[in-house]
Write a protein that holds these residues in place. Structure first.
Motif, mmCIF file in Angstrom:
data_model
loop_
_atom_site.group_PDB
_atom_site.id
_atom_site.type_symbol
_atom_site.label_atom_id
_atom_site.label_comp_id
_atom_site.label_asym_id
_atom_site.label_seq_id
_atom_site.Cartn_x
_atom_site.Cartn_y
_atom_site.Cartn_z
ATOM 1 N N TRP A 155 0.934 -1.077 -0.038
ATOM 2 C CA TRP A 155 0.062 -0.004 0.068
ATOM 3 C C TRP A 155 0.825 1.341 -0.136
ATOM 4 O O TRP A 155 0.396 2.307 -0.727
ATOM 5 N N ASN A 201 1.507 4.185 -3.110
ATOM 6 C CA ASN A 201 1.035 5.494 -2.760
ATOM 7 C C ASN A 201 2.310 6.313 -2.788
ATOM 8 O O ASN A 201 2.251 7.683 -3.240
ATOM 9 N N ALA A 211 -3.010 -4.180 4.657
ATOM 10 C CA ALA A 211 -2.934 -2.737 4.071
ATOM 11 C C ALA A 211 -4.051 -2.085 4.692
ATOM 12 O O ALA A 211 -3.806 -0.746 4.782
ATOM 13 N N ASP A 212 -4.928 -2.547 5.470
ATOM 14 C CA ASP A 212 -6.054 -1.616 5.726
ATOM 15 C C ASP A 212 -5.699 -0.729 7.075
ATOM 16 O O ASP A 212 -5.950 0.230 6.912
ATOM 17 N N ALA A 231 -4.157 2.404 4.869
ATOM 18 C CA ALA A 231 -5.052 2.983 4.431
ATOM 19 C C ALA A 231 -5.806 3.833 5.528
ATOM 20 O O ALA A 231 -6.158 5.170 5.312
ATOM 21 N N GLN A 232 -6.058 3.376 6.825
ATOM 22 C CA GLN A 232 -6.586 4.212 7.805
ATOM 23 C C GLN A 232 -5.629 5.107 8.431
ATOM 24 O O GLN A 232 -5.840 6.158 8.685
ATOM 25 N N LYS A 249 -3.926 8.062 6.205
ATOM 26 C CA LYS A 249 -4.739 8.931 5.307
ATOM 27 C C LYS A 249 -4.457 10.527 5.720
ATOM 28 O O LYS A 249 -4.263 10.704 6.694
#
Length: 494
Positions: free
Chosen positions: A136, A140, A167-168, A171-172, A175
């Motif tokens: 992730w 990015n 990966a979650d 992402a959280q 951000k």
């Protein structure tokens, strides 16, 4: 002794619950294993007059109720302190949050160009099936920025390879932290953000802090609880506990350091102890499913080495993140920057060397003398202090500092809570370890406030487990907007 509520643990959640209950006229007894300190991981250790935290604790909350609670306890001894933290990489200190000019100047034109090329390559050839933290971040920000600003520190803290972290979490947690906007856009490259999703959340630039550290807050709370009629049982453990089948009364045997036993009966039991320890204490592990779930919960442990040096401090940050794989230290605190009164002699400095580990591993089992020697060597290697100026040191170990989330933790916690609900009544779980939630101090306090409100009301009118489950980045926005945000923990890839 008979009380309305028996509380296990004098950390933020336990003390907040006790304060609210005694303030409302309820009788309370708190059992705390530590003979001296209250506050749990938020305590402040006093070593020869030098005070240092078990980690750093910025007092900043989205909850107006929590902010008012701090003021009620501390009054004018809550200082307003500037936030300052940086990232150590390749012998240089980078501003955090990153600033384009600072990052470019310190990375140098060659490394900055490599970051741009790496980002461009990631846009051309991204990972298609993104399952890991590493994939992730690389997608990015590019591999170079991943290796510089993400990989080393993350792996030190959690003891997991970034390729094994789901990966979650990335992402959280990341951000709004758009490094490519800070560096790549300096070259006029990269897509401009649009709409509200493109707004980078600003980190708080100041916070409140007790003059003598967070432990002062909890020592004050302890004293107020006693003044309000509560009982503190320091240096004590619960050696037996059960619930009467007919009356619902809790019956506990509390044993102090001298072996003296006290029998306590209570209407309510509030536990902030690690939930797997509570399961064993209550004998709830007689249920095979609950026993397996308790065994499946994991923790990350932590130790801090306080180093006292002669002379002025060499940096004024609250802390520095160490992104250097050649040393074991993960973060370095400067306690004089939290509050000048943490250091009794202005001609000295006190640094906290933080090591993330697991109980029983090589770091955890090192002698204090060897740990202090390692800390002296590493802070010297990093150029942040001269080893010959270090005149003393002290080691504090903190087991179960961080409950770890993996692919089965939620199922395990649900299995345990359902099992406990079936077997017991008037049992309340609160706090970080009590609920197996890696949260901030103010979040733990809110679970205590809501638990007290439920006990006072005589029913579960407030959902303690629902204290903010959307889990946005905690340090963005303004204080006191009545929204507490849960800290996130990486999960292993299922």
């Amino acid at each position: 002794m008979n009380v309305e509520t028996l509380i296990i643990g004098a950390g933020p959640a336990g003390l907040t619950t006790a304060y609210e209950l005694t303030k409302a006229g309820h009788s309370v007894a708190i059992v705390e294993r530590d003979p001296v300190y209250v506050g749990g991981i938020s305590r402040t250790v006093n070593y020869k007059g030098y005070r240092f935290d078990i980690g750093g604790h910025r007092f900043f909350s989205k909850s107006a109720e929590v902010e008012a609670w701090w003021t009620e306890i501390m009054g004018n001894e809550m200082l307003q302190r500037p936030r300052s933290s940086r990232i150590y990489y390749n012998g240089k200190l980078f501003d955090y949050p990153l600033r384009a000019g600072d990052a470019l100047a310190k990375l140098g034109p060659v490394e900055a160009l490599r970051c741009v090329i790496s980002y461009g390559w990631a846009q051309i050839r991204p990972h298609r099936n993104v399952v890991s933290f590493e994939q992730w971040v690389v997608n990015n920000f590019g591999r170079r920025l991943f290796e510089i600003f993400f990989k080393t520190y993350t792996e030190k803290v959690w003891g997991m390879d970034c390729g094994d972290i789901s990966a979650d979490w990335a992402a959280q947690r990341i951000k709004g932290l758009n490094l490519y906007q800070a560096i790549i856009q300096s070259f006029g490259l990269g897509k401009k953000p649009s709409g509200s999703d493109g707004v980078i959340k600003t980190l708080i630039n100041s916070f409140r802090y007790p003059r003598l550290g967070p432990g002062q807050m909890w020592e004050r709370a302890r004293d107020k609880i006693v003044d309000q009629g509560g009982t503190m049982m320091m240096g004590s453990t619960i050696t037996a506990i059960s619930q009467h089948a007919e009356t619902g009364k809790w019956i506990a045997i509390v044993t102090d350091a001298q072996g003296k036993e006290t029998k306590i009966t209570a209407d309510h039991l509030v536990s902030t102890a690690a939930v797997n320890e509570l399961v064993r204490m209550l004998g709830a592990d007689a249920d095979p499913a609950v026993a397996a779930a308790a065994k499946g919960l994991r923790y990350r442990d932590f130790l801090i080495i306080g180093l006292i040096t002669r002379g002025k401090e060499s940096f004024d940050d609250n802390w520095i993140y160490i992104h250097d794989p050649s040393v074991k230290v993960g973060r370095i605190q400067n306690f004089k920057s939290w509050s000048p009164d943490m250091v009794p002699d202005p001609n000295t400095a006190c640094y906290g060397m933080e090591y993330f580990c697991n109980a029983g591993d090589d770091t955890w089992d090192m002698s204090d003398a060897d740990l202090i020697a390692r800390a002296k060597q590493e802070i010297g290697q990093l150029g942040l202090a001269e080893p010959q100026d270090i005149i003393d040191g002290s080691v504090v170990r903190q087991p179960k500092a961080y409950p770890v989330y993996d692919d089965t933790y939620k199922i395990n916690v649900d299995t345990i809570t359902e099992g406990l609900e079936e077997q017991f009544t008037n049992l309340h779980l609160a706090g970080r370890n009590g609920m197996h939630k890696y949260n901030n101090q103010d979040h733990a306090m809110m679970t205590g406030i809501l638990t007290a409100k439920n006990i006072i009301a005589g029913s579960s009118v407030h959902d303690v487990w629902g204290v903010n489950e959307d889990a946005e980045y905690h340090e963005g926005g303004s204080a006191g907007d009545d929204k507490i945000e849960e800290r996130l923990v990486p999960r292993r890839i299922a």
